[in-house]
Design a protein around this motif. Structure first.
Motif, PDB file in Angstrom:
ATOM      1  N   GLY A  34       4.413  18.232  -9.238  1.00 37.32           N
ATOM      2  CA  GLY A  34       4.381  16.829  -8.867  1.00 37.32           C
ATOM      3  C   GLY A  34       2.995  16.348  -8.459  1.00 37.32           C
ATOM      4  O   GLY A  34       2.657  15.180  -8.657  1.00 37.32           O
ATOM      5  N   GLU A  35       2.179  17.255  -7.892  1.00 33.61           N
ATOM      6  CA  GLU A  35       0.843  16.882  -7.444  1.00 33.61           C
ATOM      7  C   GLU A  35      -0.174  16.822  -8.579  1.00 33.61           C
ATOM      8  O   GLU A  35      -1.229  16.203  -8.427  1.00 33.61           O
ATOM      9  N   LEU A  36       0.129  17.470  -9.693  1.00 28.41           N
ATOM     10  CA  LEU A  36      -0.841  17.504 -10.792  1.00 28.41           C
ATOM     11  C   LEU A  36      -1.167  16.116 -11.322  1.00 28.41           C
ATOM     12  O   LEU A  36      -2.267  15.873 -11.818  1.00 28.41           O
ATOM     13  N   GLN A  37      -0.233  15.173 -11.189  1.00 28.42           N
ATOM     14  CA  GLN A  37      -0.496  13.814 -11.675  1.00 28.42           C
ATOM     15  C   GLN A  37      -1.511  13.076 -10.800  1.00 28.42           C
ATOM     16  O   GLN A  37      -2.080  12.065 -11.220  1.00 28.42           O
ATOM     17  N   SER A  38      -1.722  13.577  -9.575  1.00 29.09           N
ATOM     18  CA  SER A  38      -2.704  12.961  -8.687  1.00 29.09           C
ATOM     19  C   SER A  38      -4.078  13.608  -8.785  1.00 29.09           C
ATOM     20  O   SER A  38      -5.055  13.076  -8.237  1.00 29.09           O
ATOM     21  N   VAL A  39      -4.152  14.759  -9.473  1.00 33.34           N
ATOM     22  CA  VAL A  39      -5.429  15.457  -9.612  1.00 33.34           C
ATOM     23  C   VAL A  39      -6.408  14.596 -10.409  1.00 33.34           C
ATOM     24  O   VAL A  39      -6.020  13.941 -11.385  1.00 33.34           O
ATOM     25  N   ASN A  40      -7.667  14.590  -9.974  1.00 30.30           N
ATOM     26  CA  ASN A  40      -8.766  13.812 -10.571  1.00 30.30           C
ATOM     27  C   ASN A  40      -8.727  12.338 -10.197  1.00 30.30           C
ATOM     28  O   ASN A  40      -9.479  11.533 -10.746  1.00 30.30           O
ATOM     29  N   LYS A  41      -7.849  11.969  -9.241  1.00 34.11           N
ATOM     30  CA  LYS A  41      -7.905  10.625  -8.681  1.00 34.11           C
ATOM     31  C   LYS A  41      -8.892  10.648  -7.524  1.00 34.11           C
ATOM     32  O   LYS A  41      -8.678  11.343  -6.531  1.00 34.11           O
ATOM     33  N   GLY A  42      -9.957   9.915  -7.636  1.00 31.64           N
ATOM     34  CA  GLY A  42     -10.998   9.969  -6.612  1.00 31.64           C
ATOM     35  C   GLY A  42     -11.602  11.359  -6.584  1.00 31.64           C
ATOM     36  O   GLY A  42     -12.032  11.888  -7.610  1.00 31.64           O
ATOM     37  N   GLY A  43     -11.636  11.970  -5.407  1.00 33.12           N
ATOM     38  CA  GLY A  43     -12.164  13.324  -5.272  1.00 33.12           C
ATOM     39  C   GLY A  43     -11.090  14.372  -5.168  1.00 33.12           C
ATOM     40  O   GLY A  43     -11.355  15.511  -4.756  1.00 33.12           O
ATOM     41  N   TYR A  44      -9.864  14.009  -5.539  1.00 33.30           N
ATOM     42  CA  TYR A  44      -8.729  14.927  -5.419  1.00 33.30           C
ATOM     43  C   TYR A  44      -8.745  15.911  -6.583  1.00 33.30           C
ATOM     44  O   TYR A  44      -8.595  15.527  -7.737  1.00 33.30           O
ATOM     45  N   ARG A  45      -8.938  17.194  -6.263  1.00 34.28           N
ATOM     46  CA  ARG A  45      -9.037  18.239  -7.272  1.00 34.28           C
ATOM     47  C   ARG A  45      -7.895  19.243  -7.125  1.00 34.28           C
ATOM     48  O   ARG A  45      -7.085  19.150  -6.206  1.00 34.28           O
ATOM     49  N   LEU A  46      -7.873  20.207  -8.033  1.00 35.62           N
ATOM     50  CA  LEU A  46      -6.797  21.189  -8.036  1.00 35.62           C
ATOM     51  C   LEU A  46      -6.754  21.965  -6.725  1.00 35.62           C
ATOM     52  O   LEU A  46      -5.661  22.255  -6.208  1.00 35.62           O
ATOM     53  N   GLN A  47      -7.915  22.301  -6.166  1.00 35.80           N
ATOM     54  CA  GLN A  47      -7.924  23.050  -4.910  1.00 35.80           C
ATOM     55  C   GLN A  47      -7.324  22.238  -3.766  1.00 35.80           C
ATOM     56  O   GLN A  47      -6.671  22.780  -2.874  1.00 35.80           O
ATOM     57  N   HIS A  48      -7.511  20.901  -3.830  1.00 38.69           N
ATOM     58  CA  HIS A  48      -6.887  20.055  -2.815  1.00 38.69           C
ATOM     59  C   HIS A  48      -5.366  20.039  -2.990  1.00 38.69           C
ATOM     60  O   HIS A  48      -4.616  20.037  -2.003  1.00 38.69           O
ATOM     61  N   ALA A  49      -4.916  20.010  -4.253  1.00 39.55           N
ATOM     62  CA  ALA A  49      -3.485  20.024  -4.516  1.00 39.55           C
ATOM     63  C   ALA A  49      -2.849  21.326  -4.033  1.00 39.55           C
ATOM     64  O   ALA A  49      -1.766  21.330  -3.441  1.00 39.55           O
ATOM     65  N   LEU A  50      -3.540  22.450  -4.278  1.00 39.91           N
ATOM     66  CA  LEU A  50      -3.026  23.746  -3.815  1.00 39.91           C
ATOM     67  C   LEU A  50      -2.945  23.788  -2.293  1.00 39.91           C
ATOM     68  O   LEU A  50      -1.964  24.287  -1.724  1.00 39.91           O
ATOM     69  N   LEU A  51      -3.976  23.250  -1.629  1.00 38.56           N
ATOM     70  CA  LEU A  51      -3.972  23.227  -0.165  1.00 38.56           C
ATOM     71  C   LEU A  51      -2.879  22.302   0.357  1.00 38.56           C
ATOM     72  O   LEU A  51      -2.194  22.625   1.344  1.00 38.56           O
ATOM     73  N   TYR A  52      -2.690  21.170  -0.304  1.00 37.06           N
ATOM     74  CA  TYR A  52      -1.657  20.224   0.098  1.00 37.06           C
ATOM     75  C   TYR A  52      -0.274  20.864  -0.003  1.00 37.06           C
ATOM     76  O   TYR A  52       0.557  20.733   0.915  1.00 37.06           O
ATOM     77  N   VAL A  53      -0.020  21.575  -1.094  1.00 31.24           N
ATOM     78  CA  VAL A  53       1.266  22.243  -1.281  1.00 31.24           C
ATOM     79  C   VAL A  53       1.451  23.348  -0.245  1.00 31.24           C
ATOM     80  O   VAL A  53       2.536  23.510   0.338  1.00 31.24           O
ATOM     81  N   ALA A  54       0.389  24.119   0.010  1.00 30.19           N
ATOM     82  CA  ALA A  54       0.480  25.212   0.979  1.00 30.19           C
ATOM     83  C   ALA A  54       0.782  24.685   2.382  1.00 30.19           C
ATOM     84  O   ALA A  54       1.566  25.283   3.127  1.00 30.19           O
ATOM     85  N   LEU A  55       0.184  23.550   2.738  1.00 34.15           N
ATOM     86  CA  LEU A  55       0.429  22.982   4.061  1.00 34.15           C
ATOM     87  C   LEU A  55       1.837  22.405   4.195  1.00 34.15           C
ATOM     88  O   LEU A  55       2.311  22.200   5.321  1.00 34.15           O
TER      89      LEU A  55
END
Length: 376
Positions: A34-55
């Motif tokens: 679900g987070e992959l669709q937000s990747v590359n919006k602004g400065g949001y990258r894959l590592q941010h998505a992984l951290l968001y999911v982990a949190l």
């Protein structure tokens, strides 16, 4: 008994941890998709998505702990029944009450663990996850509302401790990730709901002790006896800054963007009191509060529900069938718990009753099942 208690504890804890890891892996995968669709919006990258999911995982640990305990306990007890270990334990004078007592002691460990995750870990990581995402994307809260965010407060004659002399409505265009407010409008009314003051500010910063510091302020005062033909008595002044004492804090504002089920009981109680003081509806947050208080004890109900599976021998179905039954029971409990929150809110049921009904229904099922296997 100590040997049996240790044996039960080791096997059940190991099984529950395995089930929890499986559930976390499954839902982490769904969240990441679900987070992959937000990747590359602004400065949001894959590592941010992984951290968001982990949190977000501590929240799932809290939500799925009763289900994991149910499935793990059923698996262990079904194994004991399949290997005739439970039969030998019963032949060695272990009664149903003794078995239930051992399971309850193990369950209390999971109750405490669930309470810690629900009250301290999950609320903190949920807020941190949202902050990480907003900072990376460069977005702000309240942008999705056309007129901004609205909330209500009381005006007192001596800061926060005096008697109530009116009410205050706060409108915020944006809330930045650093909790700074942008585009602030404050409307103050007297005890008769006559508009007494309007304050607009470009920014507002929380400086602690329930005080907001407004910057680039325009303050307009309206006399009590204002008539349409006497509009010239309206006074307007400009200020570089203005301190406003308010019961509204950044934590209360953040509540409006957080799922109540992911909040701590302390935050829910504080926000419910704030709503009650301002004569606003509290039902949704009151139900969430009582669910937060009673939910960890649902683990004991799940333990009681798993115990009858120890009395079912191999001819009553294999271990896989019993585990599947546990999964179905757990999902029904999870769905019923969510359903009753909405039904109770719609029908204005007492919040405590709304929170307790699912657990009471499953406790009755557990007692009925134990009575039936005891008769056999």
């Amino acid at each position: 008994m100590r040997v049996l208690q240790r044996y039960f504890s080791v096997e059940i804890i190991r099984a529950v941890l395995f089930v929890m890891l499986a559930l976390l892996a499954l839902f982490a995968f769904f969240d990441l998709m679900g987070e992959l669709q937000s990747v590359n919006k602004g400065g949001y990258r894959l590592q941010h998505a992984l951290l968001y999911v982990a949190l977000g995982l501590p929240g799932y640990i809290y939500e799925f702990m009763p289900i994991a305990v149910l499935i793990g306990t059923i698996y262990v007890l079904a194994q004991f029944a399949s290997n005739s270990e439970f039969t030998i334990m019963r032949a060695a004078s272990m009664s149903t009450v003794m078995a239930g007592s051992m399971l309850a002691k193990i369950g209390l460990l999971f109750v405490v663990l669930t309470f810690v995750f629900g009250e301290f870990v999950a609320p903190m990581t949920t807020k941190l996850a949202e902050k990480v995402k907003l900072n990376a994307i460069g977005a702000s809260l309240a942008q999705e509302f056309r007129t901004g965010l609205w909330t209500k407060d009381l005006v007192r004659d001596n800061g926060l401790k005096g008697s109530v002399v009116g009410s205050r409505f706060l409108n915020v265009k944006e809330i930045l990730p650093n909790r700074q407010l942008v585009g602030v409008k404050v409307y103050e009314f007297d005890s008769r709901f006559n508009l007494s003051k309007e304050v607009t500010a470009e920014h507002a910063e929380y400086i602690g002790d329930n005080v907001w510091r407004l910057s680039n302020v325009t303050q307009t005062s309206f006399p009590k006896s204002l008539l349409m033909q006497d509009i010239s008595t309206v006074a307007s002044i400009k200020l570089a800054s203005l301190d406003v004492a308010s019961e509204i804090t950044p934590d209360i504002l953040s509540v409006l963007f957080v799922d109540p089920d992911r909040m701590s009981a302390y935050d829910l109680a504080a926000y419910t009191k704030h709503l009650s003081d301002n004569k606003q509806g509290t039902e949704r947050y009151a139900i969430a509060f009582w669910k937060k208080v009673t939910y960890p004890f649902a683990i004991l109900v799940m333990m009681a529900l798993a115990l009858p599976f120890a009395y079912l021998h191999a001819r009553s179905g294999g271990i896989s069938l019993k585990i599947f039954s546990g999964i179905m029971i757990g999902m029904v409990f999870y769905l019923m718990n969510s359903l009753f929150s909405h039904v109770g809110l719609l029908n204005t049921w007492p919040p405590l009753i709304t929170a307790l009904v699912p657990s009471m229904v499953f406790l009755f099922m557990a007692m009925t099942a134990l009575w039936m296997v005891e008769r056999r």
